[in-house]
Enzyme design. Structure first.
Site, short mmCIF file in Angstrom:
data_model
loop_
_atom_site.label_atom_id
_atom_site.label_comp_id
_atom_site.label_asym_id
_atom_site.label_seq_id
_atom_site.Cartn_x
_atom_site.Cartn_y
_atom_site.Cartn_z
N TYR A 161 11.27 9.79 -15.76
CA TYR A 161 10.56 10.53 -14.73
C TYR A 161 11.54 11.21 -13.80
O TYR A 161 12.74 10.92 -13.82
CB TYR A 161 9.59 9.62 -13.95
N LYS A 199 16.80 7.63 -15.61
CA LYS A 199 15.67 7.48 -14.69
C LYS A 199 14.43 7.05 -15.48
O LYS A 199 13.52 7.84 -15.75
CB LYS A 199 15.44 8.78 -13.91
N GLU A 223 22.65 -0.01 -5.27
CA GLU A 223 21.80 1.01 -4.64
C GLU A 223 20.52 0.36 -4.15
O GLU A 223 20.30 -0.83 -4.37
CB GLU A 223 21.50 2.13 -5.63
N LEU A 257 21.69 5.25 -10.09
CA LEU A 257 21.10 6.55 -10.39
C LEU A 257 21.81 7.55 -9.48
O LEU A 257 21.82 7.37 -8.26
CB LEU A 257 19.60 6.55 -10.09
N1 PDD Z 1 13.75 7.43 -6.50
N2 PDD Z 1 18.29 5.26 -6.87
C1 PDD Z 1 17.10 4.92 -7.39
C2 PDD Z 1 16.99 3.61 -8.10
C3 PDD Z 1 15.99 5.79 -7.26
O1 PDD Z 1 14.82 5.44 -7.81
C4 PDD Z 1 16.14 7.00 -6.55
C5 PDD Z 1 15.01 7.97 -6.39
C6 PDD Z 1 17.40 7.32 -6.01
C7 PDD Z 1 17.65 8.61 -5.25
O2 PDD Z 1 17.62 9.73 -6.10
P1 PDD Z 1 17.19 11.17 -5.57
O3 PDD Z 1 18.06 11.48 -4.40
O4 PDD Z 1 17.43 12.06 -6.73
O5 PDD Z 1 15.74 11.11 -5.17
C8 PDD Z 1 18.46 6.43 -6.20
C9 PDD Z 1 12.55 8.27 -6.46
C10 PDD Z 1 12.43 9.04 -5.18
C11 PDD Z 1 11.36 7.40 -6.76
O6 PDD Z 1 11.49 6.55 -7.64
O7 PDD Z 1 10.30 7.59 -6.17
#
Ligand code: PDD
Length: 293
Positions: A33, A147, A180, A205
């Site tokens: 996703y 992801k 993270e 991620l």
């Molecule tokens: N999550 N690390 C993890 C485990 C994440 O699920 C996310 C983002 C990030 C940050 O990535 P980005 O800056 O590209 O949004 C880091 C999304 C927002 C979610 O699962 O809803």
């Protein structure tokens, strides 16, 4: 106005949108996703998200359901049909529908769902209000760079945070290093004033927001270090914050019930939030999107 979702080739009312019970995403979490932020009618870091999606699909050997170009059109169309100017677009691709069997099915087309949702516009004052995080063991598999929709450890961690009255949980590996957050990247400003976030590796991620913040820091001549940091180092840090497409740059003022620095939102955190907003408004997202090639 009723919401519209895109499901496998069709724009349908959100309330009627459905996938088959033998979609492999439903049965095996066999899918990936992306979450795109929309800020003032503009998708943030679109190319970065698409490149990261390409990486996730390649690593899991899932076919593109439509071309990357067509996907860009669908994403924009879902945002437009839902009249979202500030909010997010959610996109999910699974290996498709097949009789339940572990190996990849032959001749099955991957499945695509895209939805959009309005959120209150980015509010700097609100983002500057510090939140608390807790630390929890990182019990995930080892490919955090993909992801995947398989998010059980993340949702259990986030729920634990909520029940502890915290905003996020920072996951800690066997070496005591913070990888993270459950849905965000973790940052500290060390006691010596160094801006630190985990290096992009299988361990995290690589966030699109993280990349924007790094580029904004570089442009402003602010030094940073991409390396793991321990819980101990975080506890002694002057400042901390998280980044994600939904939380942008959000100050962290408390870790496991202990104040970070003097307990107030830090100077560099405030600066990074301002720089980030200026950066996405000027550039639309990270310029280095070859990270996944
Ligand atoms: N999550 N690390 C993890 C485990 C994440 O699920 C996310 C983002 C990030 C940050 O990535 P980005 O800056 O590209 O949004 C880091 C999304 C927002 C979610 O699962 O809803």
């Amino acid at each position: 106005m009723s919401r519209i979702a895109y499901v496998n080739g069709q724009y349908v009312p959100h309330q009627d949108a459905a996938v088959h019970i033998e979609d492999r995403g439903y049965q095996f979490a066999d899918g990936v996703y992306e979450v795109f932020a929309l800020h003032q009618g503009r998708l943030i870091g679109e190319q970065g998200h698409l490149n990261r999606l390409a990486h996730s699909l390649t690593e899991l050997r899932i076919d593109w359901p439509v071309s990357q170009r067509a996907l860009g059109v669908i994403i924009g169309e879902v945002a437009r049909r839902n009249r979202v100017r500030d909010g997010l677009v959610y996109l999910q691709i699974t290996r498709g529908v097949a009789r339940r069997d572990h190996p990849f099915p032959a001749d099955t087309e991957s499945a695509l769902v895209v939805t959009a949702r309005r959120l209150p516009p980015l509010d700097k004052a609100q983002l500057r209000q510090g939140v608390g995080v807790i630390t929890i063991p990182d019990i995930r598999w080892t490919r955090h760079d993909i992801k995947s929709v398989s998010l059980l450890p993340n949702i259990l961690g986030k729920q634990q945070a909520r029940e502890a009255g915290a905003y996020e949980a920072w996951m800690v590996n066997d070496d005591g290093m913070v990888t993270e957050g459950t849905s965000s990247n973790a940052w500290i400003v060390t006691k010596d004033g160094e801006l630190v976030t985990h290096n992009a590796a299988h361990a995290i991620l690589n966030g699109i927001t993280r990349l924007s913040v790094l580029e904004a820091a570089a442009e402003a001549g602010i030094g940073f270090s991409e390396r793991p940091f321990s819980v101990e180092e975080a506890m002694q840090a002057k400042e901390a914050f998280i980044t994600s497409s939904t939380s942008h740059v959000k100050a962290v003022t408390n870790i496991d019930g202990q104040s970070v620095g003097n307990g107030h939102v830090g100077e560099l955190t405030t600066r990074m939030l301002d720089l980030y907003v200026d950066f996405i408004e000027a550039k639309g997202g990270p310029q280095n999107t070859n990270t996944w090639n």
